[in-house]
Design an enzyme around this catalytic site. Structure first.
Site, PDB file in Angstrom:
ATOM      1  N   LYS A  21     -63.493 -48.944  29.265  1.00 57.63           N
ATOM      2  CA  LYS A  21     -63.589 -50.382  29.581  1.00 57.63           C
ATOM      3  C   LYS A  21     -64.569 -50.681  30.732  1.00 57.63           C
ATOM      4  O   LYS A  21     -65.767 -50.587  30.528  1.00 57.63           O
ATOM      5  CB  LYS A  21     -62.185 -50.942  29.798  1.00 57.63           C
ATOM      6  CG  LYS A  21     -61.333 -50.741  28.522  1.00 57.63           C
ATOM      7  CD  LYS A  21     -60.104 -51.584  28.395  1.00 57.63           C
ATOM      8  CE  LYS A  21     -59.567 -51.509  26.967  1.00 57.63           C
ATOM      9  NZ  LYS A  21     -58.412 -50.643  26.754  1.00 57.63           N
TER      10      LYS A  21
ATOM     11  N   ASP B  75     -53.929 -42.315  32.686  1.00 60.36           N
ATOM     12  CA  ASP B  75     -54.857 -43.008  31.784  1.00 60.36           C
ATOM     13  C   ASP B  75     -55.209 -44.341  32.438  1.00 60.36           C
ATOM     14  O   ASP B  75     -54.430 -45.292  32.394  1.00 60.36           O
ATOM     15  CB  ASP B  75     -54.213 -43.205  30.405  1.00 60.36           C
ATOM     16  CG  ASP B  75     -55.168 -43.900  29.430  1.00 60.36           C
ATOM     17  OD1 ASP B  75     -56.280 -44.266  29.851  1.00 60.36           O
ATOM     18  OD2 ASP B  75     -54.785 -44.071  28.253  1.00 60.36           O
TER      19      ASP B  75
ATOM     20  N   TYR C  78     -50.124 -47.180  25.796  1.00 58.05           N
ATOM     21  CA  TYR C  78     -51.106 -46.960  24.728  1.00 58.05           C
ATOM     22  C   TYR C  78     -52.232 -46.114  25.282  1.00 58.05           C
ATOM     23  O   TYR C  78     -52.671 -46.326  26.417  1.00 58.05           O
ATOM     24  CB  TYR C  78     -51.650 -48.301  24.236  1.00 58.05           C
ATOM     25  CG  TYR C  78     -52.788 -48.179  23.235  1.00 58.05           C
ATOM     26  CD1 TYR C  78     -52.564 -47.735  21.929  1.00 58.05           C
ATOM     27  CD2 TYR C  78     -54.104 -48.528  23.588  1.00 58.05           C
ATOM     28  CE1 TYR C  78     -53.606 -47.630  21.013  1.00 58.05           C
ATOM     29  CE2 TYR C  78     -55.144 -48.442  22.672  1.00 58.05           C
ATOM     30  CZ  TYR C  78     -54.898 -47.991  21.382  1.00 58.05           C
ATOM     31  OH  TYR C  78     -55.935 -47.894  20.486  1.00 58.05           O
TER      32      TYR C  78
END
Ligand SMILES: *Cc1c(COP(=O)(O)O)cnc(C)c1O
Length: 436
Positions: A275, A247, A152
């Site tokens: 994050k 990523d 994702y």
């Protein structure tokens, strides 16, 4: 094992607030998985967090393994983050101009991360990925991108795609509102298939700008890859003149200060962050060597901007968080605590013959209802999610909070003490007795 004494049955205030929220927000939420669609009950409305615990509007307290989906590696309400944020906010929240705090965070990261030389701050992981893709296309002058099934990368148009039918597959969008022509620019491959990777990169080398991968795929279970596959990916991208994007929105500053790049010692071309980098505030970033980053405006022709990018309050939170992660032995201690927690539950499940395995890396773990080693998305049995649903309900009843989907991983923070983890492990075992 003895059942824990108190059970949490009253979630009436959360239920009322959720009904109200449905009037304001689609599905009552501002991000879909929060709606508890794949588990029981209304979502909890959280009013505060402290250390490893969160408290809902009905005054129930839970040991939290969601940790805001990963950012809170130091737990909730960390003293140093709170203090620096309060000190900073007293001077204003955003100026749309450079600040010393932005320099401080940039310097801290670049001086302690050997795989990047320059960076640009943005405000979310999605924005970081979107910008990194544009950069890769700008640098190479090519258009197509390759992603892997089970990874994702935020809600970027070109990446909300899954494999179509056939072997080498052009993407089919997984969301309405994405033009077919965008999805077609994305090639979707299974993880851990070096032959298909070679065949695809060779065939489309002249069109592919970049390959993007979560080096620690942690958004569809925890699909831990062998280093050899990641290394193979690295070498093939060099061979065909394709940029490799790691990523690291989840793995960055999580599995190591240098993320998966450092953990596996593999040099990607571009890294995206989110994050943890913001210490609980909305921050993302993308980074690369100086040459690649020189393509970004105002130095180069690839445009990317942001009104609230690198605002001082967000930079303060990130700075206060990351300085603590650089303390000697931080990652080793956290990984060891996580290992012990996971082993305790695994041992219990094994002794009872329950079909459970709990893959782990650093302070990330995932509960899989299978004995098989799962390394690709296709291996996950959707029917096993029924077991997760029961587990989630039983854990909530006993005061343990996991993200509300069996495809999500759990996170352990430095605020989870050995005693907290022992208590949580015991509760997990009790809940497993109900599941099986
Ligand atoms: C969370 C996540 C994103 C998206 O970040 P947001 O801040 O939610 O936009 C992108 N990539 C990965 C690997 C993620 O885990």
């Amino acid at each position: 094992m003895k059942l824990s004494s108190m059970k949490i049955h009253n979630r009436s205030r959360s239920a009322v607030l959720f009904e109200e929220a449905k009037n304001y927000f689609p599905g009552g939420v501002n991000s879909p998985v929060r709606a508890f669609k794949s588990v029981f009950g209304p979502p909890l409305f959280i009013k505060k967090g402290d250390g490893c615990r969160i408290t809902d509007e009905d005054d129930n307290t839970y040991i939290d393994f969601c940790c805001s989906w990963g950012p809170l590696i130091l737990g909730h309400n960390n003293d140093k983050i709170r203090e620096l944020v309060i000190e900073t906010v007293a001077n204003g929240t955003s100026f749309g101009a450079p600040t010393k705090l932005g320099n401080a965070l940039g310097k801290l990261i670049l001086e302690n991360h050997r795989y990047i030389e320059k960076m640009r701050f943005v405000s979310s992981g999605t924005e970081a990925v979107m910008s990194a893709i544009r950069l890769a296309r700008g640098v190479t002058g090519k258009t197509k991108i390759v992603k892997f099934e089970g990874c994702y990368h935020g809600h970027v148009d070109a990446l909300l795609v899954k494999a179509g039918s056939g072997l080498v597959t052009f993407g089919v969008s997984t969301s309405a509102g994405i033009p077919e022509v965008f999805a077609k620019e994305t090639i979707v491959l299974p993880l851990n298939d070096p032959d298909l990777l070679e065949q695809t990169l060779q065939q489309y080398a002249d069109d592919i700008a970049c390959v993007i991968v979560e080096p620690v795929p942690a958004n569809n279970g925890l699909l831990l890859q062998d280093r050899s596959f990641l290394m193979c990916l690295r070498l093939k991208c060099y061979k065909y003149g394709i940029l490799l994007i790691f990523d690291e929105v989840i793995s960055g500053f999580r599995v190591d200060f240098e993320g998966a790049a450092g953990y596996y010692d593999i040099q990607p071309d571009i890294i995206t962050f989110g994050k943890i980098i913001g210490g609980g505030m909305p921050v993302g970033a993308y980074a690369a060597n100086k040459e690649i980053m020189s393509h970004i405006a105002p130095d180069g022709p690839v445009y990317q901007a942001g009104t609230l990018s690198a605002n001082p309050v967000a930079m303060a939170a990130g700075y206060a968080a990351l300085t603590q992660l650089l303390e000697e032995g931080f990652y080793e201690r956290l990984a060891e605590k996580t290992r012990q927690f996971v082993n305790r539950i695994q041992y219990y499940c094994d002794s009872k013959g329950y079909e459970v395995s709990i893959p782990q890396i650093g302070s990330i773990f995932w509960i899989a209802f299978s004995k098989e080693r799962i390394i690709s998305a296709a291996q996950i049995d959707p029917a096993s999610m029924e077991k997760f649903k029961v587990l989630h309900r039983e854990l909530l009843l006993r005061g343990v909070y996991l993200g509300p989907s069996g495809y999500e991983v759990g996170f352990i923070s430095s605020a989870h003490t050995d005693a907290d983890l022992e208590q949580a492990a015991q509760i997990m075992c009790e809940a497993m007795d109900v599941v099986f």
